[in-house]
Design a protein around this motif. Structure first.
Motif, PDB file in Angstrom:
ATOM      1  N   ALA A   1       0.828  -1.210   0.000  1.00 32.90           N
ATOM      2  CA  ALA A   1       0.000   0.000   0.000  1.00 32.90           C
ATOM      3  C   ALA A   1       0.863   1.261   0.000  1.00 32.90           C
ATOM      4  CB  ALA A   1      -0.937  -0.001   1.211  1.00 32.90           C
TER       5      ALA A   1
ATOM      6  N   ARG B   1       2.040   1.648  -3.506  1.00 32.43           N
ATOM      7  CA  ARG B   1       0.930   1.919  -4.423  1.00 32.43           C
ATOM      8  C   ARG B   1       0.376   3.325  -4.232  1.00 32.43           C
ATOM      9  NH1 ARG B   1      -2.476   2.982  -7.425  1.00 32.43           N
ATOM     10  NH2 ARG B   1      -4.197   1.760  -8.295  1.00 32.43           N
ATOM     11  N   TYR B   2       0.456   3.844  -3.007  1.00 30.76           N
ATOM     12  CA  TYR B   2      -0.117   5.153  -2.697  1.00 30.76           C
ATOM     13  C   TYR B   2       0.954   6.028  -2.033  1.00 30.76           C
ATOM     14  CZ  TYR B   2      -4.266   2.289  -3.348  1.00 30.76           C
ATOM     15  OH  TYR B   2      -5.200   1.418  -3.858  1.00 30.76           O
TER      16      TYR B   2
ATOM     17  N   GLU C   1       1.270   9.146  -1.551  1.00 31.06           N
ATOM     18  CA  GLU C   1       0.781  10.205  -0.673  1.00 31.06           C
ATOM     19  C   GLU C   1       0.513   9.659   0.725  1.00 31.06           C
ATOM     20  OE1 GLU C   1      -0.534  13.850   0.820  1.00 31.06           O
ATOM     21  OE2 GLU C   1       0.735  13.293  -0.882  1.00 31.06           O
ATOM     22  N   VAL C   2       0.022   8.430   0.815  1.00 26.79           N
ATOM     23  CA  VAL C   2      -0.183   7.787   2.117  1.00 26.79           C
ATOM     24  C   VAL C   2       1.163   7.603   2.803  1.00 26.79           C
ATOM     25  CG1 VAL C   2      -0.903   5.648   3.261  1.00 26.79           C
ATOM     26  CG2 VAL C   2      -2.319   6.630   1.441  1.00 26.79           C
ATOM     27  N   GLN C   3       2.156   7.159   2.042  1.00 30.58           N
ATOM     28  CA  GLN C   3       3.497   6.969   2.603  1.00 30.58           C
ATOM     29  C   GLN C   3       4.052   8.287   3.133  1.00 30.58           C
ATOM     30  OE1 GLN C   3       7.863   5.086   1.326  1.00 30.58           O
ATOM     31  NE2 GLN C   3       6.152   4.959  -0.096  1.00 30.58           N
TER      32      GLN C   3
ATOM     33  N   ASN D   1     -11.729   0.508  -2.301  1.00 34.24           N
ATOM     34  CA  ASN D   1     -10.594   1.425  -2.426  1.00 34.24           C
ATOM     35  C   ASN D   1      -9.846   1.515  -1.104  1.00 34.24           C
ATOM     36  OD1 ASN D   1     -11.494   1.944  -5.014  1.00 34.24           O
ATOM     37  ND2 ASN D   1     -12.564   3.835  -4.430  1.00 34.24           N
TER      38      ASN D   1
ATOM     39  N   ASN E   1      -8.451   3.595   1.546  1.00 29.43           N
ATOM     40  CA  ASN E   1      -8.713   4.960   1.981  1.00 29.43           C
ATOM     41  C   ASN E   1      -8.596   5.067   3.505  1.00 29.43           C
ATOM     42  OD1 ASN E   1      -9.570   7.600   2.318  1.00 29.43           O
ATOM     43  ND2 ASN E   1     -11.739   7.106   2.076  1.00 29.43           N
TER      44      ASN E   1
END
Length: 543
Positions: free
Chosen positions: A357, A360-361, A363-365, A455, A457
């Motif tokens: 994750a 893949r994301y 911005e989350v990291q 998704n 989120n």
């Protein structure tokens, strides 16, 4: 199990009467050949009945809605095996697209009937209201040689007794005392990863060699359950050739032949156990190695407690279980075998999905790293330490962890079997019916989680009254740890361990897919993980 013993007995009795009273009607003059031929006819007749006539025209479950099509003999099995994200992913589709009254039925290999409870009412009956009417299936209890016949596999009164005796070891207050251990091993993990990748990862945009996430995650979680759970440091992070790691790899990462054997074991465990195949030899050898390790750990811990008599407990889960006085040595060894597997495989799977994750994301990291840097000490510091409050008060870290556990439950599907004739949401269910509970499907139900249920989120867990629930109302919309008397006893332990590992990793290492076009396919086994996940890391210099 097919009544082959009954058929064998009947064929012998029939042959005896034919030989004595109606020899002219014997299909063969040889009594052994006659008995064999009668047995063959009985078996074929039974197979025709069980695989075709009964499930299609006579089963009391045949009116329950389910997917259309499928193979004439193998039911939905080909579709389930072909789906790159495993059977649970297809369960998601079925639960969303097939109108139902709380249960879905489908036919699996050889048209065996499977029920999937999908409504809160059906799930409540299986998990909470009548949990001991729906027992663990034979193919899972067959893993007792590896898992141990501990709290995970025990049934009925024995399960109640074991769970009650172990509860103090997994009490909320006791688990909180283990957070410093979780953190120290998380720090050791990232330091080992930095050392492993020190060439080319600091002052260059060219990242170092790939990291096998599954391997590193398993080694870290084995060390944590060893130290925090059993009082033994396996040093698996430092030693990738650790004996236990090699043993578990052999069992839980089999080749193609092992995968086929595993599938057949689910259908006829009694037959597969009796066959002289390599998989059985591997299981036996692994079982003995794990048992010997657990027995040695137990004896060492008992000596430690005896030498510390009158002082404070060692604080690990094993010491609490020993001091309860409720288990024999054999019982404790069985619990240790359960802790070792359940305590490291599931969290390793969760960490693997979390790393996926993060890649893949991005911005989350980034957001997660900012929060970790603001609130935690640098894991690279030799004096780095934390308390449970430091971790529990991270809103975004816990949101990310919860969202990973929701969308990528480490145990995607868990099985039950009706122990006797019973009912489920008013539907008669015959004894022996297999029931699959699918957290992967339930946790992504759009009726509970909204149109973005599939998704990733983490923000759904942020905001007033959402930190622990994600804003949902039903207790049966999040089943990663199940519910009721058979719910995961180690939930608090697993969540704390997972949060510490992810915080240390995300705070220290910028992570990207090793292959820019990586597409996640899910590997199914005792736990679920992303297949072939390799990443490259760049050490974050500023904290």
């Amino acid at each position: 199990m097919a009544p082959f013993k009954v058929f064998l007995g009947a064929s012998i009795v029939i042959t005896f009467f034919l030989k004595r009273y109606a020899e002219a009607y014997m299909p063969s003059r040889n009594v052994v050949a006659t008995a064999s031929e009668i047995f063959a006819v009985e078996t074929v007749a039974w197979l025709v009945w069980r695989c075709f006539l009964y499930p299609i025209w006579f089963s009391p479950l045949r009116a329950i809605p389910g997917p259309s099509g499928g193979s004439f003999l193998m039911g939905q099995s080909p579709s389930l095996r072909k789906d790159p994200n495993g059977q649970a992913h297809l369960y998601r589709t079925w639960s969303e697209q097939i109108p139902n009254d709380g249960i879905i039925r489908y036919l699996d290999m050889f048209n065996s009937e499977i029920l999937i409870p999908v409504s809160p009412k059906a799930l409540a009956e299986v998990l909470v209201q009548r949990p001991y009417e729906f027992i663990k299936p034979p193919w899972l209890t067959g893993f007792g040689k590896i898992l141990g016949v501990g709290v995970l596999l025990a049934e009925g009164e024995e399960h109640k007794k074991q769970r009650k005796s172990l509860m103090p070891a997994f009490a909320f207050r006791h688990v909180k005392e283990l957070y410093p251990t979780f953190w120290s091993k998380s720090c050791e993990l990232v330091q080992a990863l930095i050392l492993h990748n020190e060439n080319g990862c600091r002052d260059s945009d060219t990242l170092s060699e790939s990291i096998d996430v599954k391997d590193w995650a398993s080694r870290a979680t084995l060390d944590i359950i060893g130290l925090a759970g059993l009082g033994r440091d396996f040093d698996a992070i430092k030693d990738p050739e650790n004996e236990l790691i090699r043993t578990y790899k052999k069992i839980f990462s089999p080749g193609r032949g092992g995968q086929i054997s595993g599938a057949l074991f689910m259908i006829a465990p009694w037959l597969m156990r009796a066959m002289p195949i390599k998989r059985n030899d591997d299981f036996e050898a692994a079982s003995q190695a794990i048992k010997n390790t657990c027995y040695t750990i137990l004896q060492q811990e008992k000596l430690t407690l005896a030498s510390n008599k009158g002082g404070s407990s060692a604080g690990n889960i094993l010491s609490v279980a020993i001091e309860s006085g409720e288990f024999t040595d054999e019982g404790l060894v069985n619990q240790l075998m359960t802790f070792l597997v359940a305590g490291h495989e599931t969290t390793a799977s969760a960490l693997s999905f979390a790393i996926y994750a993060l890649c893949r994301y991005p911005e989350v990291q980034r957001r997660l790293r900012e929060e970790v840097h603001f609130r935690l000490p640098d894991p690279r510091s030799p004096t780095s330490s934390i308390t449970s409050n430091d971790i529990d008060n991270f809103p975004y870290l816990n949101a990310v962890c919860n969202e990973v556990l929701r969308l990528y439950a480490p145990v995607a599907v868990t099985g039950r079997v009706a122990a006797a004739d019973t009912t489920l949401v008013g539907q008669y269910v015959p004894k022996g019916t297999t029931i699959f509970i699918a957290p992967w499907a339930i946790n992504a139900d759009k009726g509970s989680w909204g149109e973005d249920a599939e998704n990733f989120n983490p923000d759904r867990w942020l905001g007033e009254s959402k930190a622990n629930s994600g804003g949902i109302e039903s207790n049966y919309a999040f089943l990663t740890f199940l519910h009721g008397p058979r719910g995961c006893i180690g939930q608090s332990f697993a969540k704390g361990e997972f949060a510490c590992l992810l915080a240390a990793w995300a705070g220290t290492l910028e992570t990207r897919f090793a292959s820019a076009d990586y597409v996640m396919h899910v590997g199914n086994g005792l736990t679920t993980r992303p297949k072939d996940l390799e990443v490259k890391v760049h050490v974050v210099d500023e904290w």
